[in-house]
Design a protein around this motif. Structure first.
Motif, PDB file in Angstrom:
ATOM      1  N   GLN A  61       0.828  -1.199   0.000  1.00  0.00           N
ATOM      2  CA  GLN A  61       0.000   0.000   0.000  1.00  0.00           C
ATOM      3  C   GLN A  61       0.869   1.259   0.000  1.00  0.00           C
ATOM      4  O   GLN A  61       0.590   2.221  -0.728  1.00  0.00           O
ATOM      5  CB  GLN A  61      -0.917  -0.011   1.227  1.00  0.00           C
ATOM      6  N   GLN A  62       1.937   1.246   0.779  1.00  0.00           N
ATOM      7  CA  GLN A  62       2.825   2.405   0.839  1.00  0.00           C
ATOM      8  C   GLN A  62       3.533   2.627  -0.497  1.00  0.00           C
ATOM      9  O   GLN A  62       3.724   3.769  -0.943  1.00  0.00           O
ATOM     10  CB  GLN A  62       3.862   2.208   1.947  1.00  0.00           C
ATOM     11  N   THR A  63       3.892   1.536  -1.169  1.00  0.00           N
ATOM     12  CA  THR A  63       4.551   1.645  -2.473  1.00  0.00           C
ATOM     13  C   THR A  63       3.632   2.296  -3.493  1.00  0.00           C
ATOM     14  O   THR A  63       4.061   3.162  -4.276  1.00  0.00           O
ATOM     15  CB  THR A  63       4.993   0.257  -2.967  1.00  0.00           C
ATOM     16  N   LEU A  64       2.370   1.894  -3.511  1.00  0.00           N
ATOM     17  CA  LEU A  64       1.418   2.509  -4.435  1.00  0.00           C
ATOM     18  C   LEU A  64       1.293   4.013  -4.182  1.00  0.00           C
ATOM     19  O   LEU A  64       1.178   4.801  -5.124  1.00  0.00           O
ATOM     20  CB  LEU A  64       0.036   1.861  -4.303  1.00  0.00           C
ATOM     21  N   PHE A  65       1.320   4.392  -2.926  1.00  0.00           N
ATOM     22  CA  PHE A  65       1.192   5.818  -2.600  1.00  0.00           C
ATOM     23  C   PHE A  65       2.452   6.586  -2.990  1.00  0.00           C
ATOM     24  O   PHE A  65       2.380   7.642  -3.627  1.00  0.00           O
ATOM     25  CB  PHE A  65       0.917   5.996  -1.110  1.00  0.00           C
ATOM     26  N   ASP A  66       3.599   6.055  -2.631  1.00  0.00           N
ATOM     27  CA  ASP A  66       4.853   6.782  -2.851  1.00  0.00           C
ATOM     28  C   ASP A  66       5.185   6.933  -4.335  1.00  0.00           C
ATOM     29  O   ASP A  66       5.707   7.981  -4.753  1.00  0.00           O
ATOM     30  CB  ASP A  66       6.010   6.066  -2.151  1.00  0.00           C
ATOM     31  N   LEU A  67       4.888   5.913  -5.134  1.00  0.00           N
ATOM     32  CA  LEU A  67       5.313   5.908  -6.534  1.00  0.00           C
ATOM     33  C   LEU A  67       4.175   6.181  -7.507  1.00  0.00           C
ATOM     34  O   LEU A  67       4.420   6.369  -8.701  1.00  0.00           O
ATOM     35  CB  LEU A  67       5.991   4.573  -6.869  1.00  0.00           C
ATOM     36  N   ALA A  68       2.949   6.195  -7.032  1.00  0.00           N
ATOM     37  CA  ALA A  68       1.776   6.631  -7.804  1.00  0.00           C
ATOM     38  C   ALA A  68       1.724   6.069  -9.226  1.00  0.00           C
ATOM     39  O   ALA A  68       1.712   6.836 -10.189  1.00  0.00           O
ATOM     40  CB  ALA A  68       1.718   8.157  -7.836  1.00  0.00           C
ATOM     41  N   PRO A  69       1.639   4.741  -9.402  1.00  0.00           N
ATOM     42  CA  PRO A  69       1.484   4.202 -10.754  1.00  0.00           C
ATOM     43  C   PRO A  69       0.121   4.521 -11.349  1.00  0.00           C
ATOM     44  O   PRO A  69      -0.108   4.318 -12.543  1.00  0.00           O
ATOM     45  CB  PRO A  69       1.651   2.697 -10.544  1.00  0.00           C
ATOM     46  N   ALA A  70      -0.777   5.018 -10.520  1.00  0.00           N
ATOM     47  CA  ALA A  70      -2.109   5.422 -10.972  1.00  0.00           C
ATOM     48  C   ALA A  70      -2.608   6.522 -10.060  1.00  0.00           C
ATOM     49  O   ALA A  70      -2.162   6.663  -8.920  1.00  0.00           O
ATOM     50  CB  ALA A  70      -3.076   4.233 -10.946  1.00  0.00           C
ATOM     51  N   ILE A  71      -3.541   7.331 -10.582  1.00  0.00           N
ATOM     52  CA  ILE A  71      -4.250   8.304  -9.742  1.00  0.00           C
ATOM     53  C   ILE A  71      -5.548   7.626  -9.308  1.00  0.00           C
ATOM     54  O   ILE A  71      -6.453   7.413 -10.113  1.00  0.00           O
ATOM     55  CB  ILE A  71      -4.565   9.593 -10.515  1.00  0.00           C
ATOM     56  N   PHE A  72      -5.608   7.233  -8.043  1.00  0.00           N
ATOM     57  CA  PHE A  72      -6.796   6.586  -7.523  1.00  0.00           C
ATOM     58  C   PHE A  72      -7.844   7.651  -7.211  1.00  0.00           C
ATOM     59  O   PHE A  72      -7.565   8.617  -6.505  1.00  0.00           O
ATOM     60  CB  PHE A  72      -6.451   5.757  -6.288  1.00  0.00           C
ATOM     61  N   LEU A  73      -9.043   7.463  -7.716  1.00  0.00           N
ATOM     62  CA  LEU A  73     -10.054   8.517  -7.673  1.00  0.00           C
ATOM     63  C   LEU A  73     -11.136   8.249  -6.644  1.00  0.00           C
ATOM     64  O   LEU A  73     -11.075   8.714  -5.521  1.00  0.00           O
ATOM     65  CB  LEU A  73     -10.648   8.687  -9.075  1.00  0.00           C
ATOM     66  N   THR A  74     -12.131   7.493  -7.037  1.00  0.00           N
ATOM     67  CA  THR A  74     -13.275   7.302  -6.159  1.00  0.00           C
ATOM     68  C   THR A  74     -13.970   5.990  -6.458  1.00  0.00           C
ATOM     69  O   THR A  74     -13.947   5.503  -7.588  1.00  0.00           O
ATOM     70  CB  THR A  74     -14.287   8.456  -6.327  1.00  0.00           C
ATOM     71  N   GLY A  75     -14.550   5.415  -5.434  1.00  0.00           N
ATOM     72  CA  GLY A  75     -15.424   4.272  -5.616  1.00  0.00           C
ATOM     73  C   GLY A  75     -16.862   4.755  -5.627  1.00  0.00           C
ATOM     74  O   GLY A  75     -17.138   5.943  -5.457  1.00  0.00           O
ATOM     75  N   LEU A  76     -17.786   3.849  -5.824  1.00  0.00           N
ATOM     76  CA  LEU A  76     -19.210   4.182  -5.870  1.00  0.00           C
ATOM     77  C   LEU A  76     -19.957   3.271  -4.927  1.00  0.00           C
ATOM     78  O   LEU A  76     -19.755   2.057  -4.949  1.00  0.00           O
ATOM     79  CB  LEU A  76     -19.749   4.012  -7.300  1.00  0.00           C
ATOM     80  N   ASP A  77     -20.804   3.876  -4.073  1.00  0.00           N
ATOM     81  CA  ASP A  77     -21.598   2.988  -3.235  1.00  0.00           C
ATOM     82  C   ASP A  77     -22.724   2.388  -4.082  1.00  0.00           C
ATOM     83  O   ASP A  77     -23.384   3.067  -4.852  1.00  0.00           O
ATOM     84  CB  ASP A  77     -22.117   3.691  -1.979  1.00  0.00           C
ATOM     85  N   GLN A  78     -22.882   1.099  -3.952  1.00  0.00           N
ATOM     86  CA  GLN A  78     -23.840   0.333  -4.742  1.00  0.00           C
ATOM     87  C   GLN A  78     -25.178   0.329  -4.019  1.00  0.00           C
ATOM     88  O   GLN A  78     -25.242   0.026  -2.835  1.00  0.00           O
ATOM     89  CB  GLN A  78     -23.309  -1.089  -4.903  1.00  0.00           C
ATOM     90  N   ALA A  79     -26.238   0.680  -4.724  1.00  0.00           N
ATOM     91  CA  ALA A  79     -27.544   0.812  -4.074  1.00  0.00           C
ATOM     92  C   ALA A  79     -28.579  -0.093  -4.729  1.00  0.00           C
ATOM     93  O   ALA A  79     -28.633  -0.211  -5.954  1.00  0.00           O
ATOM     94  CB  ALA A  79     -28.021   2.261  -4.122  1.00  0.00           C
ATOM     95  N   ARG A  80     -29.398  -0.706  -3.906  1.00  0.00           N
ATOM     96  CA  ARG A  80     -30.519  -1.514  -4.362  1.00  0.00           C
ATOM     97  C   ARG A  80     -31.750  -1.074  -3.573  1.00  0.00           C
ATOM     98  O   ARG A  80     -31.663  -0.794  -2.378  1.00  0.00           O
ATOM     99  CB  ARG A  80     -30.255  -2.996  -4.157  1.00  0.00           C
TER     100      ARG A  80
END
Length: 525
Positions: free
Chosen positions: A474-493
Motif C-alpha cells: 500500500q505504501q509503495t502505491l502511494f509513494d510511486l503513484a502508478p495510478a491516480i486513484f479517484l473514487t469508488g461508488l456505493d452500490q444501491a438496491r
C-alpha cells in the motif's frame, strides 16, 4: 442446462408477474423484480401463495456478468470473503494451514447435497480445483492457484492441498471457487439455494432448492429479465409492478429514497476508478511526474460531479480490509505542489513567446488517455479530470473507444500513455497480485516496483506477515503513484417494504436473498 423438479399434479403451480416481455436494449438497467401470485390446483381449491422473484439484468453488463449472477444464486464456494476481507466458511467447515505454509487441509460440511440429491464429497472438490488450476483464465484471476502442486483426497470430507511454495495463507483467498459435481456426460450439478431450470435469450428461470443445507428459501421462483431503460424500470416500480430495483442509478437515487414504500440498501463497491499510467513511457517513467499529477486532481469534485457525492475517495485499496485497519493514504488536492514538482523535472509552463502560433492552450505536458464509452461514468470522469489538469497547464486528450474491451486490448501492449480503468480494490488479497505484479498479463503498465512487496505477501505464513507485506505494498502505491486513484461508488438496491431483508453492514443484500421474507402485515401498515 440443469433441470429442476416439475410441479406435481395437484401441487403448487407457478404464477409470475403479468405476461410481459422486454427485449434487451443497449442502455438497459439491472433491476430485481419480486411479484406475488396465488396459485390454485385441481378443483380451484386455494393453495399456498408462491413468491416469484424476477431479475432484470442489463445488456451492458454482458453475458459474463449475467452468468456471475446466476452462479451466485445457484452455486456455493468453498469459502467466501466477508465485508472486512476475512475468510468465511461456506462448503468448507474448517481449514488448517501448515506451519511452514506449504499445505492447506480443508474439511467439508457433511450436510451438503447437490441439486440432484447426491452428497458433496472430497472428490468433487479435487475435481473442481484441478480444473481451475489448469484454466489459464482462472489462474489469470487468481495466480495463487498456480502454486498448487497436488491435491490429495483424505476420506469423504477432507482434501489436502500441497503447494510448491509457502503461500498457504494467501491461497485461502483463491479458494472462493464454486464447487460442482461434474458428470461423465458433461452435465454440471451445483449446490446453491436455487436450481437453474431453463434459459432463453429473454428469460432465465431458477427454482428453489428445497433441500438446501442452510434452509429452504421463501422465494420459490427466480426469473431473470431485462428492462430496456432506467426510465422503464423506475416507472414499473412506481406502478408497483416490481418490488426490487437491482441497481439504483445515481440520478434516480434521491427520488427512490423519497418513496416511503421502498428501502434503499447501499454498500461501498469494491471497485475504484483510477487513471493508470504507462510507467515504461516518458514522462510517466519518472514517479515525480505521476505524483505531481496526483496532487492536481480534486477527487472530491470528481465524486460530487460524477456520483452526486455518493462513494468513497479511494486510496487504491479496500481500506476497510482487516490487513489495513482503515489506514488510508490519499493525495490531497494541491495544484501548487503539482506545479512545483512538474517544474522541478523540467516541465515548466511555457511563456507567451514560446506558445505563439501554437493552437490550443499553453501546455507543459500533453498525453492521451484511453476511455471506454460503454462504462457509464468513464467519459464524465475523464472530462472532469481534463478540466482540472488544464489548471496546471497539462493537456489530457481523450482517446475514446466504443468498448472498454478495446481499452483492455490496447493495455496489453505498450502503445498508450494512460487509461481510465475500474480496479477491484482487493477485498480479496489474491487480486492484488493479479493486478499489480509485473508478471501478470492483465495490463503492461511497466510498473515493477511493487513486486518485492507482493512476493512477500504471497509467501506470508502468519497473519502478522500478511498485514506487514500488504501495508508495504500500500505504501509503495502511494509513494510511486502508478495510478491516480479517484473514487469508488456505493452500490444501491431498492426493495419494497413488503419484504423483510436482512441488512448486514458491508454485505450485498443479494448474498442474503435466500433469507428474504414477505412482510405479511405490510399492506395494513
Amino acid at each position: 442446462m440443469l433441470q429442476g423438479e416439475k410441479p406435481k399434479a395437484g401441487g403448487r403451480a407457478v404464477r409470475g408477474s403479468p405476461a410481459r416481455r422486454w427485449r434487451r436494449g443497449t442502455a438497459a438497467v439491472a433491476t430485481l423484480v419480486v411479484a406475488l401470485g396465488t396459485a390454485c390446483g385441481a378443483g380451484d381449491s386455494p393453495q399456498q401463495s408462491e413468491v416469484v422473484l424476477s431479475v432484470g439484468f442489463p445488456d451492458a453488463g454482458g453475458a459474463n456478468s449475467l452468468n456471475q449472477l446466476v452462479l451466485q444464486l445457484t452455486s456455493d464456494s468453498l469459502i467466501r470473503t466477508g465485508p472486512d476481507g476475512r475468510i468465511e466458511e461456506m462448503l468448507a467447515s474448517d481449514w488448517l494451514v501448515d506451519p511452514d505454509g506449504t499445505a492447506v487441509t480443508v474439511t467439508l460440511r457433511r450436510d451438503v447435497t447437490f441439486h440432484d440429491g447426491s452428497p458433496l464429497t472430497a472428490n468433487d472438490v479435487k475435481t473442481t480445483l484441478d480444473q481451475a488450476r489448469q484454466s489459464a483464465y482462472r489462474v489469470g484471476r487468481d495466480p495463487l492457484l498456480s502454486d498448487i502442486e497436488s491435491i490429495k483426497v483424505m476420506g469423504l470430507d477432507q482434501v489436502r492441498i500441497a503447494l510448491s511454495r509457502p503461500s498457504g495463507q494467501m491461497l485461502l483467498f483463491a479458494l472462493g471457487i464454486h464447487i460442482v459435481n461434474q458428470r461423465e456426460e458433461g452435465e454440471t450439478i451445483r449446490s446453491g439455494p436455487f436450481i437453474l431450470e431453463s434459459g432463453t435469450a429473454e428469460e432465465t428461470i431458477l427454482r428453489v432448492n428445497p433441500n438446501y443445507y442452510q434452509g429452504r428459501s421463501d422465494i420459490d421462483t427466480v426469473r431473470i429479465k431485462t428492462f430496456s431503460s432506467v426510465r422503464n424500470a423506475w416507472a414499473a416500480m412506481m406502478r408497483s409492478e416490481i418490488d426490487v430495483l437491482f441497481n439504483v442509478p445515481v440520478g434516480a437515487r434521491q427520488f427512490v429514497e423519497a418513496d416511503p414504500s421502498v428501502r434503499v440498501f447501499s454498500r461501498d463497491s469494491p471497485t475504484a476508478y483510477a487513471l493508470l499510467f504507462n510507467t515504461s513511457r516518458p514522462p510517466f517513467d519518472d514517479p515525480r511526474v505521476r505524483v505531481a499529477l496526483s496532487y492536481a486532481v480534486d477527487r472530491d469534485a470528481v465524486r460530487d460531479r460524477t456520483f452526486r457525492g455518493r462513494g468513497t475517495i479511494s486510496s487504491g485499496l479496500w481500506t476497510s480490509h482487516w490487513v489495513y485497519g482503515g489506514r488510508e493514504l490519499i493525495y490531497g488536492y494541491d495544484p501548487q505542489i503539482a506545479d512545483r514538482l512538474l517544474s522541478e523535472v523540467g516541465l515548466s509552463l511555457p511563456t507567451e513567446t514560446q506558445v505563439a502560433g501554437i493552437e490550443g492552450f499553453p501546455n507543459r505536458l500533453r498525453f492521451e488517455t484511453l476511455v471506454g464509452l460503454d462504462v457509464a461514468p468513464m467519459e464524465r470522469i475523464a472530462l472532469i479530470m481534463q478540466q482540472q489538469l488544464r489548471q496546471i497547464g497539462v493537456d489530457m486528450a481523450i482517446d475514446a473507444k466504443p468498448l472498454f474491451d478495446d481499452v483492455g486490448e490496447q493495455l496489453r501492449g505498450d502503445d498508450w500513455d494512460a487509461a481510465l480503468v475500474p480496479l477491484n480494490t482487493a477485498r480479496n488479497l489474491s487480486r492484488l497480485y493479479a493486478f499489480w505484479h509485473s508478471s501478470q498479463p492483465l495490463f503492461d503498465a511497466g510498473f515493477n516496483e511493487a513486486d518485492d512487496a507482493l512476493e512477500r505477501l504471497r509467501s506470508s505464513v502468519t497473519e502478522e506477515e500478511v498485514r506487514d507485506s500488504a501495508g508495504a505494498f500500500q505504501q509503495t502505491l502511494f509513494d510511486l503513484a502508478p495510478a491516480i486513484f479517484l473514487t469508488g461508488l456505493d452500490q444501491a438496491r431498492a426493495v419494497s417494504r413488503r419484504f423483510i431483508v436482512p441488512d448486514e453492514p458491508g454485505r450485498d443484500i443479494i448474498e442474503t436473498l435466500r433469507r428474504w421474507k414477505v412482510d405479511e402485515g405490510w399492506s395494513t401498515k
